[in-house]
Every structure is written in C-alpha cells, then in structure tokens.
Scaffold this motif. Structure first.
Motif, PDB file in Angstrom:
ATOM      1  N   LEU A 847       0.805  -1.222   0.000  1.00 54.03           N
ATOM      2  CA  LEU A 847       0.000   0.000   0.000  1.00 54.03           C
ATOM      3  C   LEU A 847       0.837   1.271   0.000  1.00 54.03           C
ATOM      4  O   LEU A 847       0.294   2.378   0.145  1.00 54.03           O
ATOM      5  N   GLU A 848       2.182   1.168  -0.165  1.00 52.35           N
ATOM      6  CA  GLU A 848       3.034   2.344  -0.142  1.00 52.35           C
ATOM      7  C   GLU A 848       3.908   2.414  -1.404  1.00 52.35           C
ATOM      8  O   GLU A 848       4.239   1.400  -1.998  1.00 52.35           O
ATOM      9  N   GLY A 849       4.288   3.624  -1.783  1.00 49.83           N
ATOM     10  CA  GLY A 849       5.281   3.838  -2.821  1.00 49.83           C
ATOM     11  C   GLY A 849       4.972   3.142  -4.134  1.00 49.83           C
ATOM     12  O   GLY A 849       3.865   3.237  -4.686  1.00 49.83           O
ATOM     13  N   ASN A 850       5.959   2.404  -4.643  1.00 48.26           N
ATOM     14  CA  ASN A 850       5.826   1.753  -5.943  1.00 48.26           C
ATOM     15  C   ASN A 850       4.742   0.682  -5.967  1.00 48.26           C
ATOM     16  O   ASN A 850       4.290   0.294  -7.053  1.00 48.26           O
ATOM     17  N   TYR A 851       4.306   0.243  -4.801  1.00 51.19           N
ATOM     18  CA  TYR A 851       3.224  -0.736  -4.735  1.00 51.19           C
ATOM     19  C   TYR A 851       2.011  -0.232  -5.508  1.00 51.19           C
ATOM     20  O   TYR A 851       1.348  -0.999  -6.222  1.00 51.19           O
ATOM     21  N   ASN A 852       1.740   1.045  -5.391  1.00 51.14           N
ATOM     22  CA  ASN A 852       0.555   1.607  -6.040  1.00 51.14           C
ATOM     23  C   ASN A 852       0.724   1.766  -7.551  1.00 51.14           C
ATOM     24  O   ASN A 852      -0.248   2.037  -8.257  1.00 51.14           O
ATOM     25  N   THR A 853       1.939   1.624  -8.034  1.00 56.73           N
ATOM     26  CA  THR A 853       2.149   1.564  -9.486  1.00 56.73           C
ATOM     27  C   THR A 853       1.886   0.158 -10.001  1.00 56.73           C
ATOM     28  O   THR A 853       1.285  -0.030 -11.061  1.00 56.73           O
ATOM     29  N   TYR A 854       2.336  -0.821  -9.225  1.00 60.82           N
ATOM     30  CA  TYR A 854       2.142  -2.218  -9.622  1.00 60.82           C
ATOM     31  C   TYR A 854       0.678  -2.643  -9.486  1.00 60.82           C
ATOM     32  O   TYR A 854       0.181  -3.459 -10.265  1.00 60.82           O
ATOM     33  N   VAL A 855      -0.009  -2.120  -8.475  1.00 61.95           N
ATOM     34  CA  VAL A 855      -1.389  -2.527  -8.174  1.00 61.95           C
ATOM     35  C   VAL A 855      -2.315  -1.353  -8.430  1.00 61.95           C
ATOM     36  O   VAL A 855      -2.069  -0.240  -7.960  1.00 61.95           O
ATOM     37  N   GLY A 856      -3.378  -1.570  -9.177  1.00 54.66           N
ATOM     38  CA  GLY A 856      -4.365  -0.522  -9.409  1.00 54.66           C
ATOM     39  C   GLY A 856      -4.602  -0.269 -10.889  1.00 54.66           C
ATOM     40  O   GLY A 856      -4.263  -1.068 -11.753  1.00 54.66           O
ATOM     41  N   GLU A 857      -5.170   0.883 -11.173  1.00 54.30           N
ATOM     42  CA  GLU A 857      -5.563   1.210 -12.541  1.00 54.30           C
ATOM     43  C   GLU A 857      -4.365   1.299 -13.497  1.00 54.30           C
ATOM     44  O   GLU A 857      -4.471   1.009 -14.680  1.00 54.30           O
ATOM     45  N   ARG A 858      -3.227   1.701 -12.959  1.00 61.56           N
ATOM     46  CA  ARG A 858      -2.075   1.902 -13.834  1.00 61.56           C
ATOM     47  C   ARG A 858      -1.599   0.592 -14.473  1.00 61.56           C
ATOM     48  O   ARG A 858      -1.065   0.584 -15.578  1.00 61.56           O
ATOM     49  N   SER A 859      -1.786  -0.498 -13.757  1.00 59.21           N
ATOM     50  CA  SER A 859      -1.363  -1.793 -14.270  1.00 59.21           C
ATOM     51  C   SER A 859      -2.535  -2.711 -14.576  1.00 59.21           C
ATOM     52  O   SER A 859      -2.396  -3.674 -15.325  1.00 59.21           O
ATOM     53  N   GLY A 860      -3.699  -2.424 -13.949  1.00 60.26           N
ATOM     54  CA  GLY A 860      -4.844  -3.312 -14.089  1.00 60.26           C
ATOM     55  C   GLY A 860      -4.756  -4.553 -13.235  1.00 60.26           C
ATOM     56  O   GLY A 860      -5.593  -5.463 -13.351  1.00 60.26           O
ATOM     57  N   MET A 861      -3.753  -4.652 -12.358  1.00 67.26           N
ATOM     58  CA  MET A 861      -3.522  -5.850 -11.558  1.00 67.26           C
ATOM     59  C   MET A 861      -4.057  -5.686 -10.134  1.00 67.26           C
ATOM     60  O   MET A 861      -4.136  -4.572  -9.610  1.00 67.26           O
ATOM     61  N   ARG A 862      -4.414  -6.818  -9.541  1.00 65.93           N
ATOM     62  CA  ARG A 862      -4.874  -6.863  -8.154  1.00 65.93           C
ATOM     63  C   ARG A 862      -3.853  -7.625  -7.300  1.00 65.93           C
ATOM     64  O   ARG A 862      -3.191  -8.544  -7.777  1.00 65.93           O
ATOM     65  N   ASP A 863      -3.752  -7.246  -6.039  1.00 66.21           N
ATOM     66  CA  ASP A 863      -2.894  -7.950  -5.082  1.00 66.21           C
ATOM     67  C   ASP A 863      -3.605  -9.227  -4.635  1.00 66.21           C
ATOM     68  O   ASP A 863      -4.819  -9.220  -4.392  1.00 66.21           O
ATOM     69  N   ILE A 864      -2.864 -10.297  -4.486  1.00 69.06           N
ATOM     70  CA  ILE A 864      -3.484 -11.554  -4.088  1.00 69.06           C
ATOM     71  C   ILE A 864      -4.081 -11.468  -2.697  1.00 69.06           C
ATOM     72  O   ILE A 864      -5.069 -12.144  -2.393  1.00 69.06           O
TER      73      ILE A 864
END
Length: 951
Positions: A847-864
C-alpha cells in the motif's frame, strides 16, 4: 593364396557379393513391405500421433509402421528374421576382408557389427508396447553402435575408390539427416506443429534406407570373394551320410589402415589412458568447484567476504621456480597428486569455511602437480602428448558427467549422498587412477630439455594458455552454457540443452582430434581468425546462428589446446604456469565483475561488458599463437625421430576413451530427452497453482546444492507454475550450472531459462505444467544498480491463454531504478488483455510507494491479499482470474526467502476479498495438509499459520 581344390570335391560355389545383395534385398523388403501393407490397410491409424491425425499428418513414421498392428508387424518381423542370416555372414566376411596381423580394430568393428545385429533383433521383436524401457534400450544401443561401425568401416575400407566414394556419400547423408530429424521432432513434440511429424517421418525413413545402403556397398569388395562348398569325404558321392561345407575366402592384401590402429591392442594401455583421463577429470572437477565454493560466502555476506582471495590458490606452480621443490615434486608426483585429492574429500567436512579450505588446498596441489608433470615429460613428445590428451579429455569427461547429472558434477564438494553426489565412488576411483598413472615420469626429476630449439616468449605463452584455460572453463565446462547464451525464449528458434548439448560435446571432441592430427593448421593465423569470428558471432547473435558461432569457437579452442600446452612446457614451469594462472584469475574476475559490478571495487567500469571479456580472451589466445609461430614446426627438426608405432598405438587409446565419452553423451541425450506430456495437478478444477521463490543460486545455508530439496517442496505443494529468481548459475563462480534442467525434467514442466548469462542479470526463470506458447525477455531500466530481469510469457491453461510475468526488481539502495522498473512493468501488464499473473520480487511495502504503481488502474492488476502487511520482497498479483487461495511457506534452510503460493481458477470472475473456511473449498482447490502445524522438513504454513481461501 587360396588352396588348390580338386574339381571333383567342389559341390557348389558362388560369388560372395550375393550375400550383400541378399542382405540388402531382404532388409528393404522388411521395411518397404510393412509400409505398403500399413498404408493399404491402416493408413489413417498409423499416421495418428498424440497431437494430430489425418489430414494434418499423412505419412507414418517407421515405428508406427512396424509397430503393433497386424499384419504389417508380422510382415516386418518375418523379413527382418530372414535378414539375420545374411547379416551375420556379412559381418563375418567383412572381418575376413579387413583383418590384419597385430591389428585390433577389425576385431573391434566385427564385435560392434555383431552387437548391432543383436540389438536390432531386440527393438524389432520387443515393441514399445511390449516393454517400453527395453525397446528404448535396444534402440539407443543400436543407434550408438552405428557410430563406431560406420567409422570403423570407413577406416578399414580397402583402397577401392568406388566403395570409398559410396561409403562417404551414404555415411555423410546418414549423419546429415540426423540434424533435420531432431529439428522436426522438436517441432512436433515441443511446439506441436501440425504436419511436423510427417516431415520427421520422411527423414526417419531416409535414415533406414541409408543405413542399409551403407552396408550394401560391400557388394563392391565381396565380388573378389568366392564361397566354395567342398565335399572332403565324398558324402555327396555316397561315401557317408553327413554333409560338410567349408568356405574358402581369398582377401585383398596390403591395404592401408589408419596408422593409429595398426598396433596390437593392449588392455593395459587402455587402462593407463583411462587412468590418465580420470586424473584430468579430477583436476577439472576441482577447478570448477572452487568458484561455487567461494561464491557461497559473498552470497551470504552480500558483498566482499575475504574468502575470495582463495581463488589465488591456483598460483601454486610459482614454487616450481625453486629447484629443490621442483625436483621434489617431479620425483614425488604421486604424493602430490594424492595430496590434491583433499579437494575431493572436502564433502566430508560440514563447516562451509573448512570445506572451502580443503578445496583450495587440493586445487593448489593439483595445479602444481599438473604443471610439474607436463614439464617433466617435455623431453618425450609421445609421453607429453599423452598427458596433454588426458588433461583435455578430463574437461570432456567433466562436461559429460555434468550432462548426465543435470549440470552438477557428482564429485563436487557441494554434492553428497542426499542430493545425488557420487563422492565416495569418485574418490576411490581417483586414488586408483593416481596410483596407476603416476608410476613414473620421463625425466625422473632431471631437467631434460624438449627436443629442438625453444623460441617464442614465455610471457606471451602464459597469456595464451590463460586465455585457453578461461575459454575451456567459462564456455566448455558445461555443455549447456553456450546454448543458454543464444537462448531467447519461446517459440524455440535455436538449440536446447537436451539434446543439443551432445552436439556441443561432439564438436569439442572433434576439435581435439583436429588439433592432434593437423597441428600445422591449428597453429595458423587463418584458423585463429576463424575462431575469432566464432567468438564474435556467439557474443553478438542469438538462436541457431549464434550457436553455429559457438560450435566454431568450441572447435577452435579444443584444436589449439594441444598446441599451446605443448609450447608452454618448453619454458620454465614456474614462470609460465604461475603467470598462466594469474592471468586466468584476472579473466575470471572480469567475468564476474560484468554482473557483480554493484559489489566490487571498480565494478561499474566492467558493467555489462561481456564483449570486453571475450575480446580479452581471444587476444590472450592470439598472444599465445604469436609465440607459437616463432617456434619451428616439429617436422623441421633435423634430429626428429621417425614416427613410432608405439606413439600411434598410445594415441589410439586416448581416442578410444574419447569415443566412449562421445557415445555416452549421445546416450545421455537420448535418455534425458523430455516427453513433453505434462498435465497440471488438478485439471478437474481448471485451476492454476502459481508460486514465486528466490532460490539463492541453488546453494542452501550449509553450502550444499539444493535442487533435490527445491524439487521436493515444489512437488509436494502441487505447484503448476513457478517463477524462480536468482536462478542464473551459468558463470564460473556458480559452477556453470542450470537448476531449471533438473527441475523441469524431474517435475515434468516446460521451462524458460529467462535472460541468458550474457545478459548480465542474476536470473529469472519460469517453470510451467502448461505449454509456453510465447515468451519475451526484458532487461528493465537500471541506470544505477544491477540489471533487473523479467519474463513475459503466455501459457495455454485449459485452452485459455494466460500471461505470466516473472520479475526481479532492483535493490533497496537504488530507488530510481525501482521507480523506473515499476512504471515499465505496469505498462507491460496493462497492455495485455488476457488474464495475467505476476510472480515478483518488488522491494516495497504494501500500500506504499511503488506498490501503487504495480497494483491498481495503472497496471490493471490486483494484489493476491491486500491485507497481508508483512511483505517486502515477494508479491503475487493477478487479473482476469478467480483467486481461490493464498499461502506462505517457510524456507527451512534452503534459501533466505520464503515461498509464496496462490491458487487461481480459469474462466471464472475475479471475485472479492472475503475469506471462507477451508471446508467450503473443493478438494482440488485446497492446499496440501502436509504443511500444516509443524509441517515437514522445516517447511510449514507460517505468518497466517494456515492457507487463506477466498469466496
């Protein structure tokens, strides 16, 4: 001269050529007859394979034609049975034609011919349905025996231009056909290309026709024979009731046979050569084990540990500059060799540091022993050549052993019984080999000079041998190293470690033979230019083209090895060999720095410059060639002795050993060839169990190779798809290994090695129970720190294409790298419209920093599992799949990182984050209960103490 016969005693006579004609006709009737019957009665059935049928496949393979269907199987077996009589007669006649006084080769070739005939009956009458294992054993034995049979017939062939011409045509076409045969088999088996098996079948039939045609050439020689049936007791005239026949054969005389094989065979001579080669094998085993033993310490220290200084143990030949020490070593070479075996005994020591000390001491004794024994034999060219052959064949033996043991050497100090080591046997054989091969040296401790004048520079010679040793170690000590240099993902567009590793080993062996038999060309500048072009192609190219460059370089390196080593012993052993190992060590360090630049002083200067290292290697070899070129050729010595039959006989024994090693390599390639018939663990649920794991270069906490332990955990967790990080071991410091080969073959999985060892990363690999349709390798933006590798692959999961990303981001010390890499990966994941899974090492807090680039609208990916706050490195992300479960499994002592596992269902909506109890989860979607509570072997579900399941 044939005995004179009374005309009345001759009952019948006929020309021996009809034996060949009969053998050829009946053999062709067996195959062609079965083909005609099969096509007439069961065309669509015999062209059917595991992937396709008619009309995609429309011509049957040999095995499908002569297999289990009646009546074609009966037709084949009847005629092949009738072939046996002429076949045995043909082998016997060939022996009579080619036998020579005091020559063993004709007997050997005849024995191979009988062996081939018997094994042919084995795979003919035992089909794969009857007993698959024995059918394969007989088949591979027959094919392997074809190599010495063909070679032996060519060598022994009488001087008949017509026969020799056709034998060369048929044998050349036979072996040339094997290349497209293997290619189209891989296209069928690996890539499942429609119609590829039909093309493969044509080449398979061509092999059969050429095999029979090769033996049909005996018609030319046998026409000079006449088989006579003589009645010695007049039985045919009523003098008795028992018929007796006698074949009287008149053979050609005074035909040339290869000079190498003319002398009488001696088992003692072969035993001596084998012992010498085994000593060479032990040296290369210890030299290749030093790097991986040293690597353990900076790996755990995450930087310079101080133990790296032990790589300088190879400088021990410097002590040969002290005359009393040199005389002592030469006169007591057996003691020194026995002391060197402490490097093999290191596996008995549990403490890693003490084990490393044992390896370093053993290798230092091995280096001084080999330098001394080569120097001591310099006055006797024949004996010196034998030692050089043993040294070079030791490398081949080491590579073959690693080929057999999935890139691990079974006598390394990182091996022991629990992980597949053969240390006890290897040590026992080493003791026997030392006792056998060190009975004496030519000089008995005296500094006897080499014959002829000594020219050239010892300094340049040291550079040349250093480049040679580095090339042999870094590129040829494992048959898959150069193959992985040119590997670039799926679809396959180049060689594979299996079976093409055997091709690499074959070229290495042929290169050594070339260096022995054509030394003048091997030392030439023209040949050096060819080798340099091969090195350039390997460094800059991919796929088959890059591999062709690799084969050229391998051929050149082994060809020039006898030349450079022979020249090196003309100079002082301390000066030459100490400098050799010093320059070699410098090349090894440069070879490490191109990827470890973030951890060593001055590392950024060498960052990603494998091209510099390869250039330096070839320049060093060129310096050696320059020194050799000043040395007069041995043929120009006025006092050069005449060729000795004993020298030819001795060389033959080493060639026998080489032939045995090459045959073993071909057999291993056949036995290791994968089935590609893989299925996921729970296809009934259409689920994917995916995992990410950093395997720490397959060295566990106690410095043991960890492939077996990794395999056990992956199998017991029933993982279908796994990303492995820190997995590139194809460097000197990691032992030139490849863990993925063992895991893929043992677990039955497709494998993508990821960016190769010349891409300067620590490695990322993908193993999958599902076919890998396509894969792309990425080197992510890394302006400051080490290169970050990624694999973007598409797998076929139950008919649905799913993208899998395996990714290792930069270190904590490099925030700019990690930011750029997160943007790059988010873009790649956002771009795909297919379901996707990311198996990654992200170095970020949830939920911090680059995590929000990997997870969310920018990538379309969800965290397990967004609620799992206790993460820093490993993450599993997904989209377009239903996540059903998530678990974290403790590492035990295998690595420094846990294993994370996620379960997904294909063709179902993603769902929410609500947890459900395990009893509401279908059996096929549950994690194994084996790891609950205290788990097994130090592996258990931790953090949550149990898997999590989601609605």
């Amino acid at each position: 001269m044939a005995p004179k016969l009374k005309e009345a005693d001759v009952v019948a006579s006929f020309n021996a050529k009809w034996i060949s004609w009969l053998h050829t006709a009946v053999a062709y009737c067996a195959f062609v007859g079965a083909l005609v019957v099969g096509l007439s009665l069961h065309h669509k059935k015999i062209v059917q394979n595991e992937f396709y049928g008619y009309p995609q496949e429309w011509f049957p393979s040999v095995s499908a034609t002569i297999g289990d269907r009646y009546p074609e199987r009966s037709v084949f077996q009847l005629f092949i049975c009738l072939t046996s009589g002429p076949r045995f007669a043909l082998v016997g006649l060939w022996y009579i034609l080619t036998r020579r006084p005091n020559s063993t080769l004709p007997k050997f070739v005849a024995g191979v011919g009988l062996f081939r005939s018997l094994t042919c009956g084995g795979w003919t009458y035992i089909t794969s349905t009857d007993d698959h294992d024995w059918h394969d054993i007989f088949m591979i034995s027959y094919l392997v025996a074809t190599i010495p049979w063909t070679y032996g017939c060519l060598v022994l062939s009488p001087r008949n231009p017509v026969a020799i011409k056709y034998r060369k045509y048929f044998s050349g076409a036979f072996f040339a056909t094997i290349v497209p045969l293997v290619y189209f088999f891989i296209q069928h088996k690996v890539h499942r290309v429609a119609g590829a098996y039909t093309t493969y079948a044509f080449f398979e039939w061509a092999l059969v026709l050429l095999d029979v045609a090769f033996d049909a050439v005996t018609v030319v020689e046998f026409q000079n024979f006449e088989i006579v049936v003589r009645d010695v007791k007049g039985i045919s005239r009523g003098a008795g009731n028992q018929a007796v026949s006698d074949a009287v054969l008149e053979k050609e005389k005074n035909k040339e046979v290869s000079a190498v094989f003319t002398s009488a065979f001696s088992w003692i001579g072969l035993l001596d050569a084998t012992a010498d080669v085994y000593n060479g094998f032990v040296f290369w085993s210890m030299l290749t084990s030093l790097g991986v033993s040293v690597w353990y310490f900076p790996l755990w220290y995450m930087g310079i540990s101080g133990y790296e200084v032990l790589i300088m143990c190879t400088l021990s030949p410097v002590f040969l500059g002290i005359r009393p020490i040199r005389l002592f070593v030469v006169r007591n070479i057996r003691i020194c060799h026995l002391l060197s075996l402490s490097g093999l005994m290191a596996y008995l020591i549990k403490h890693p540091a003490h084990r490393l000390y044992s390896v370093a001491f053993g290798l230092s004794m091995a280096c001084i022993s080999w330098a001394a024994i080569l120097y001591a034999e310099r006055s006797q060219p024949r004996r010196l050549e034998a030692r050089i052959c043993a040294f070079c064949l030791g490398l081949v033996a080491s590579s073959v052993a690693k080929f057999a043991f999935w890139t691990n050497n079974p006598i390394w100090p990182i091996m022991h019984g629990p992980n597949g080591g053969w240390n006890n046997l290897g040590l026992a054989l080493a003791v026997l080999a030392v006792l056998r091969s060190t009975r004496s040296t030519a000089s008995s401790g005296l500094d006897l000079p080499a014959p002829g004048p000594t020219k050239g520079s010892s300094f340049l010679t040291s550079l040349g041998v250093a480049g040679l040793l580095f090339a042999m170690h870094s590129l040829l000590s494992d048959s898959s190293t150069m193959i992985l240099w040119v590997w670039d993902g799926y679809p396959v567009r180049g060689p594979l470690a299996v079976p093409h590793g055997a091709c690499t080993l074959l070229v290495i062996g042929i290169g050594l033979i070339h260096g022995l038999f054509a030394p003048t060309f091997a030392r030439s500048w023209a040949f050096y230019g060819i080798g340099s072009i091969g090195a350039a192609i390997l460094t800059t190219s991919k796929h088959w083209y890059g591999y062709y460059g690799a084969l050229v370089l391998a051929f050149y390196v082994m060809s020039v090895a006898p030349i450079l080593l022979n020249h090196a012993v003309r100079h002082g052993p301390a000066r030459t060999f100490a400098l050799t190992f010093l320059f070699y060590n410098i090349l090894v360090l440069a070879h490490v720095w191109v990827v470890a630049y973030a951890f060593v002083p001055g590392g950024p200067l060498m960052r990603e410059h494998t091209d510099w290292v390869m250039t330096a290697m070839m320049l060093c070899i060129g310096a050696g060639i320059f020194s050799v070129s000043a040395q007069p050729s041995a043929t120009s010595y006025k006092d050069k002795p005449a060729p000795s039959p004993a020298a030819g006989k001795q060389r033959a024994y080493y060639l026998y050993v080489l032939l045995a090693l090459e045959m073993l390599a071909v057999t291993i390639a056949y036995l290791r060839f994968p089935s590609y018939n893989y299925t996921p663990y729970h296809p009934e649920t259409k689920s994917i169990t995916a995992s990410i794991w950093t395997i720490h270069f397959s060295l566990d906490n106690d410095m043991w190779s960890s492939e077996y332990r990794i395999r056990d955990l992956i199998k017991e967790l029933e993982i279908d798809v796994i990303g492995l990080l820190e997995s590139d071991l194809q460097r000197i410091i990691m032992g030139n290994r490849d863990t993925t080969q063992f895991l893929a073959e043992d677990l039955g999985m497709y494998v993508d090695y990821g960016p190769g060892p010349n891409k300067h990363t620590w490695g990322a690999a993908l193993l999958s129970k599902f076919p890998i349709v396509n894969s792309t390798h990425h080197l992510l933006p890394s302006p400051v720190g080490e290169l970050a590798p990624a694999i973007e692959a598409t797998i076929d999961a139950y008919g649905t294409l799913v993208d899998v990303f395996v990714f290792h981001s930069g270190q904590e010390e490099d925030p700019i790298d990690r930011q750029l890499q997160s943007v790059y990966m988010a873009g790649r994941m956002k771009q795909t419209s297919r379901p996707a899974i990311l198996l990654s090492y992200l170095v970020t807090k949830p939920l911090e920093g680059n995590y929000n680039t990997y997870v969310g609208e920018r990538s379309g990916m969800r965290d397990i599992d967004p609620s799992d706050w206790d993460r820093w490195c490993e993450y599993i992300l997904y989209k377009g799949l239903k996540r059903t479960g998530y678990a974290r499994v403790s590492r035990s002592t295998i690595t420094d990182t846990e294993l994370q596992v996620g379960k997904f269902a294909v063709d179902q909506p993603e769902g929410g984050n609500d947890l459900i109890p395990e009893d509401q989860v279908p059996e096929g979607l549950r994690f194994p209960a084996l790891f609950k509570g205290q788990g097994v072997r130090g592996h258990r579900y931790h953090v949550f103490d149990a898997p999590r399941y989601y609605a």
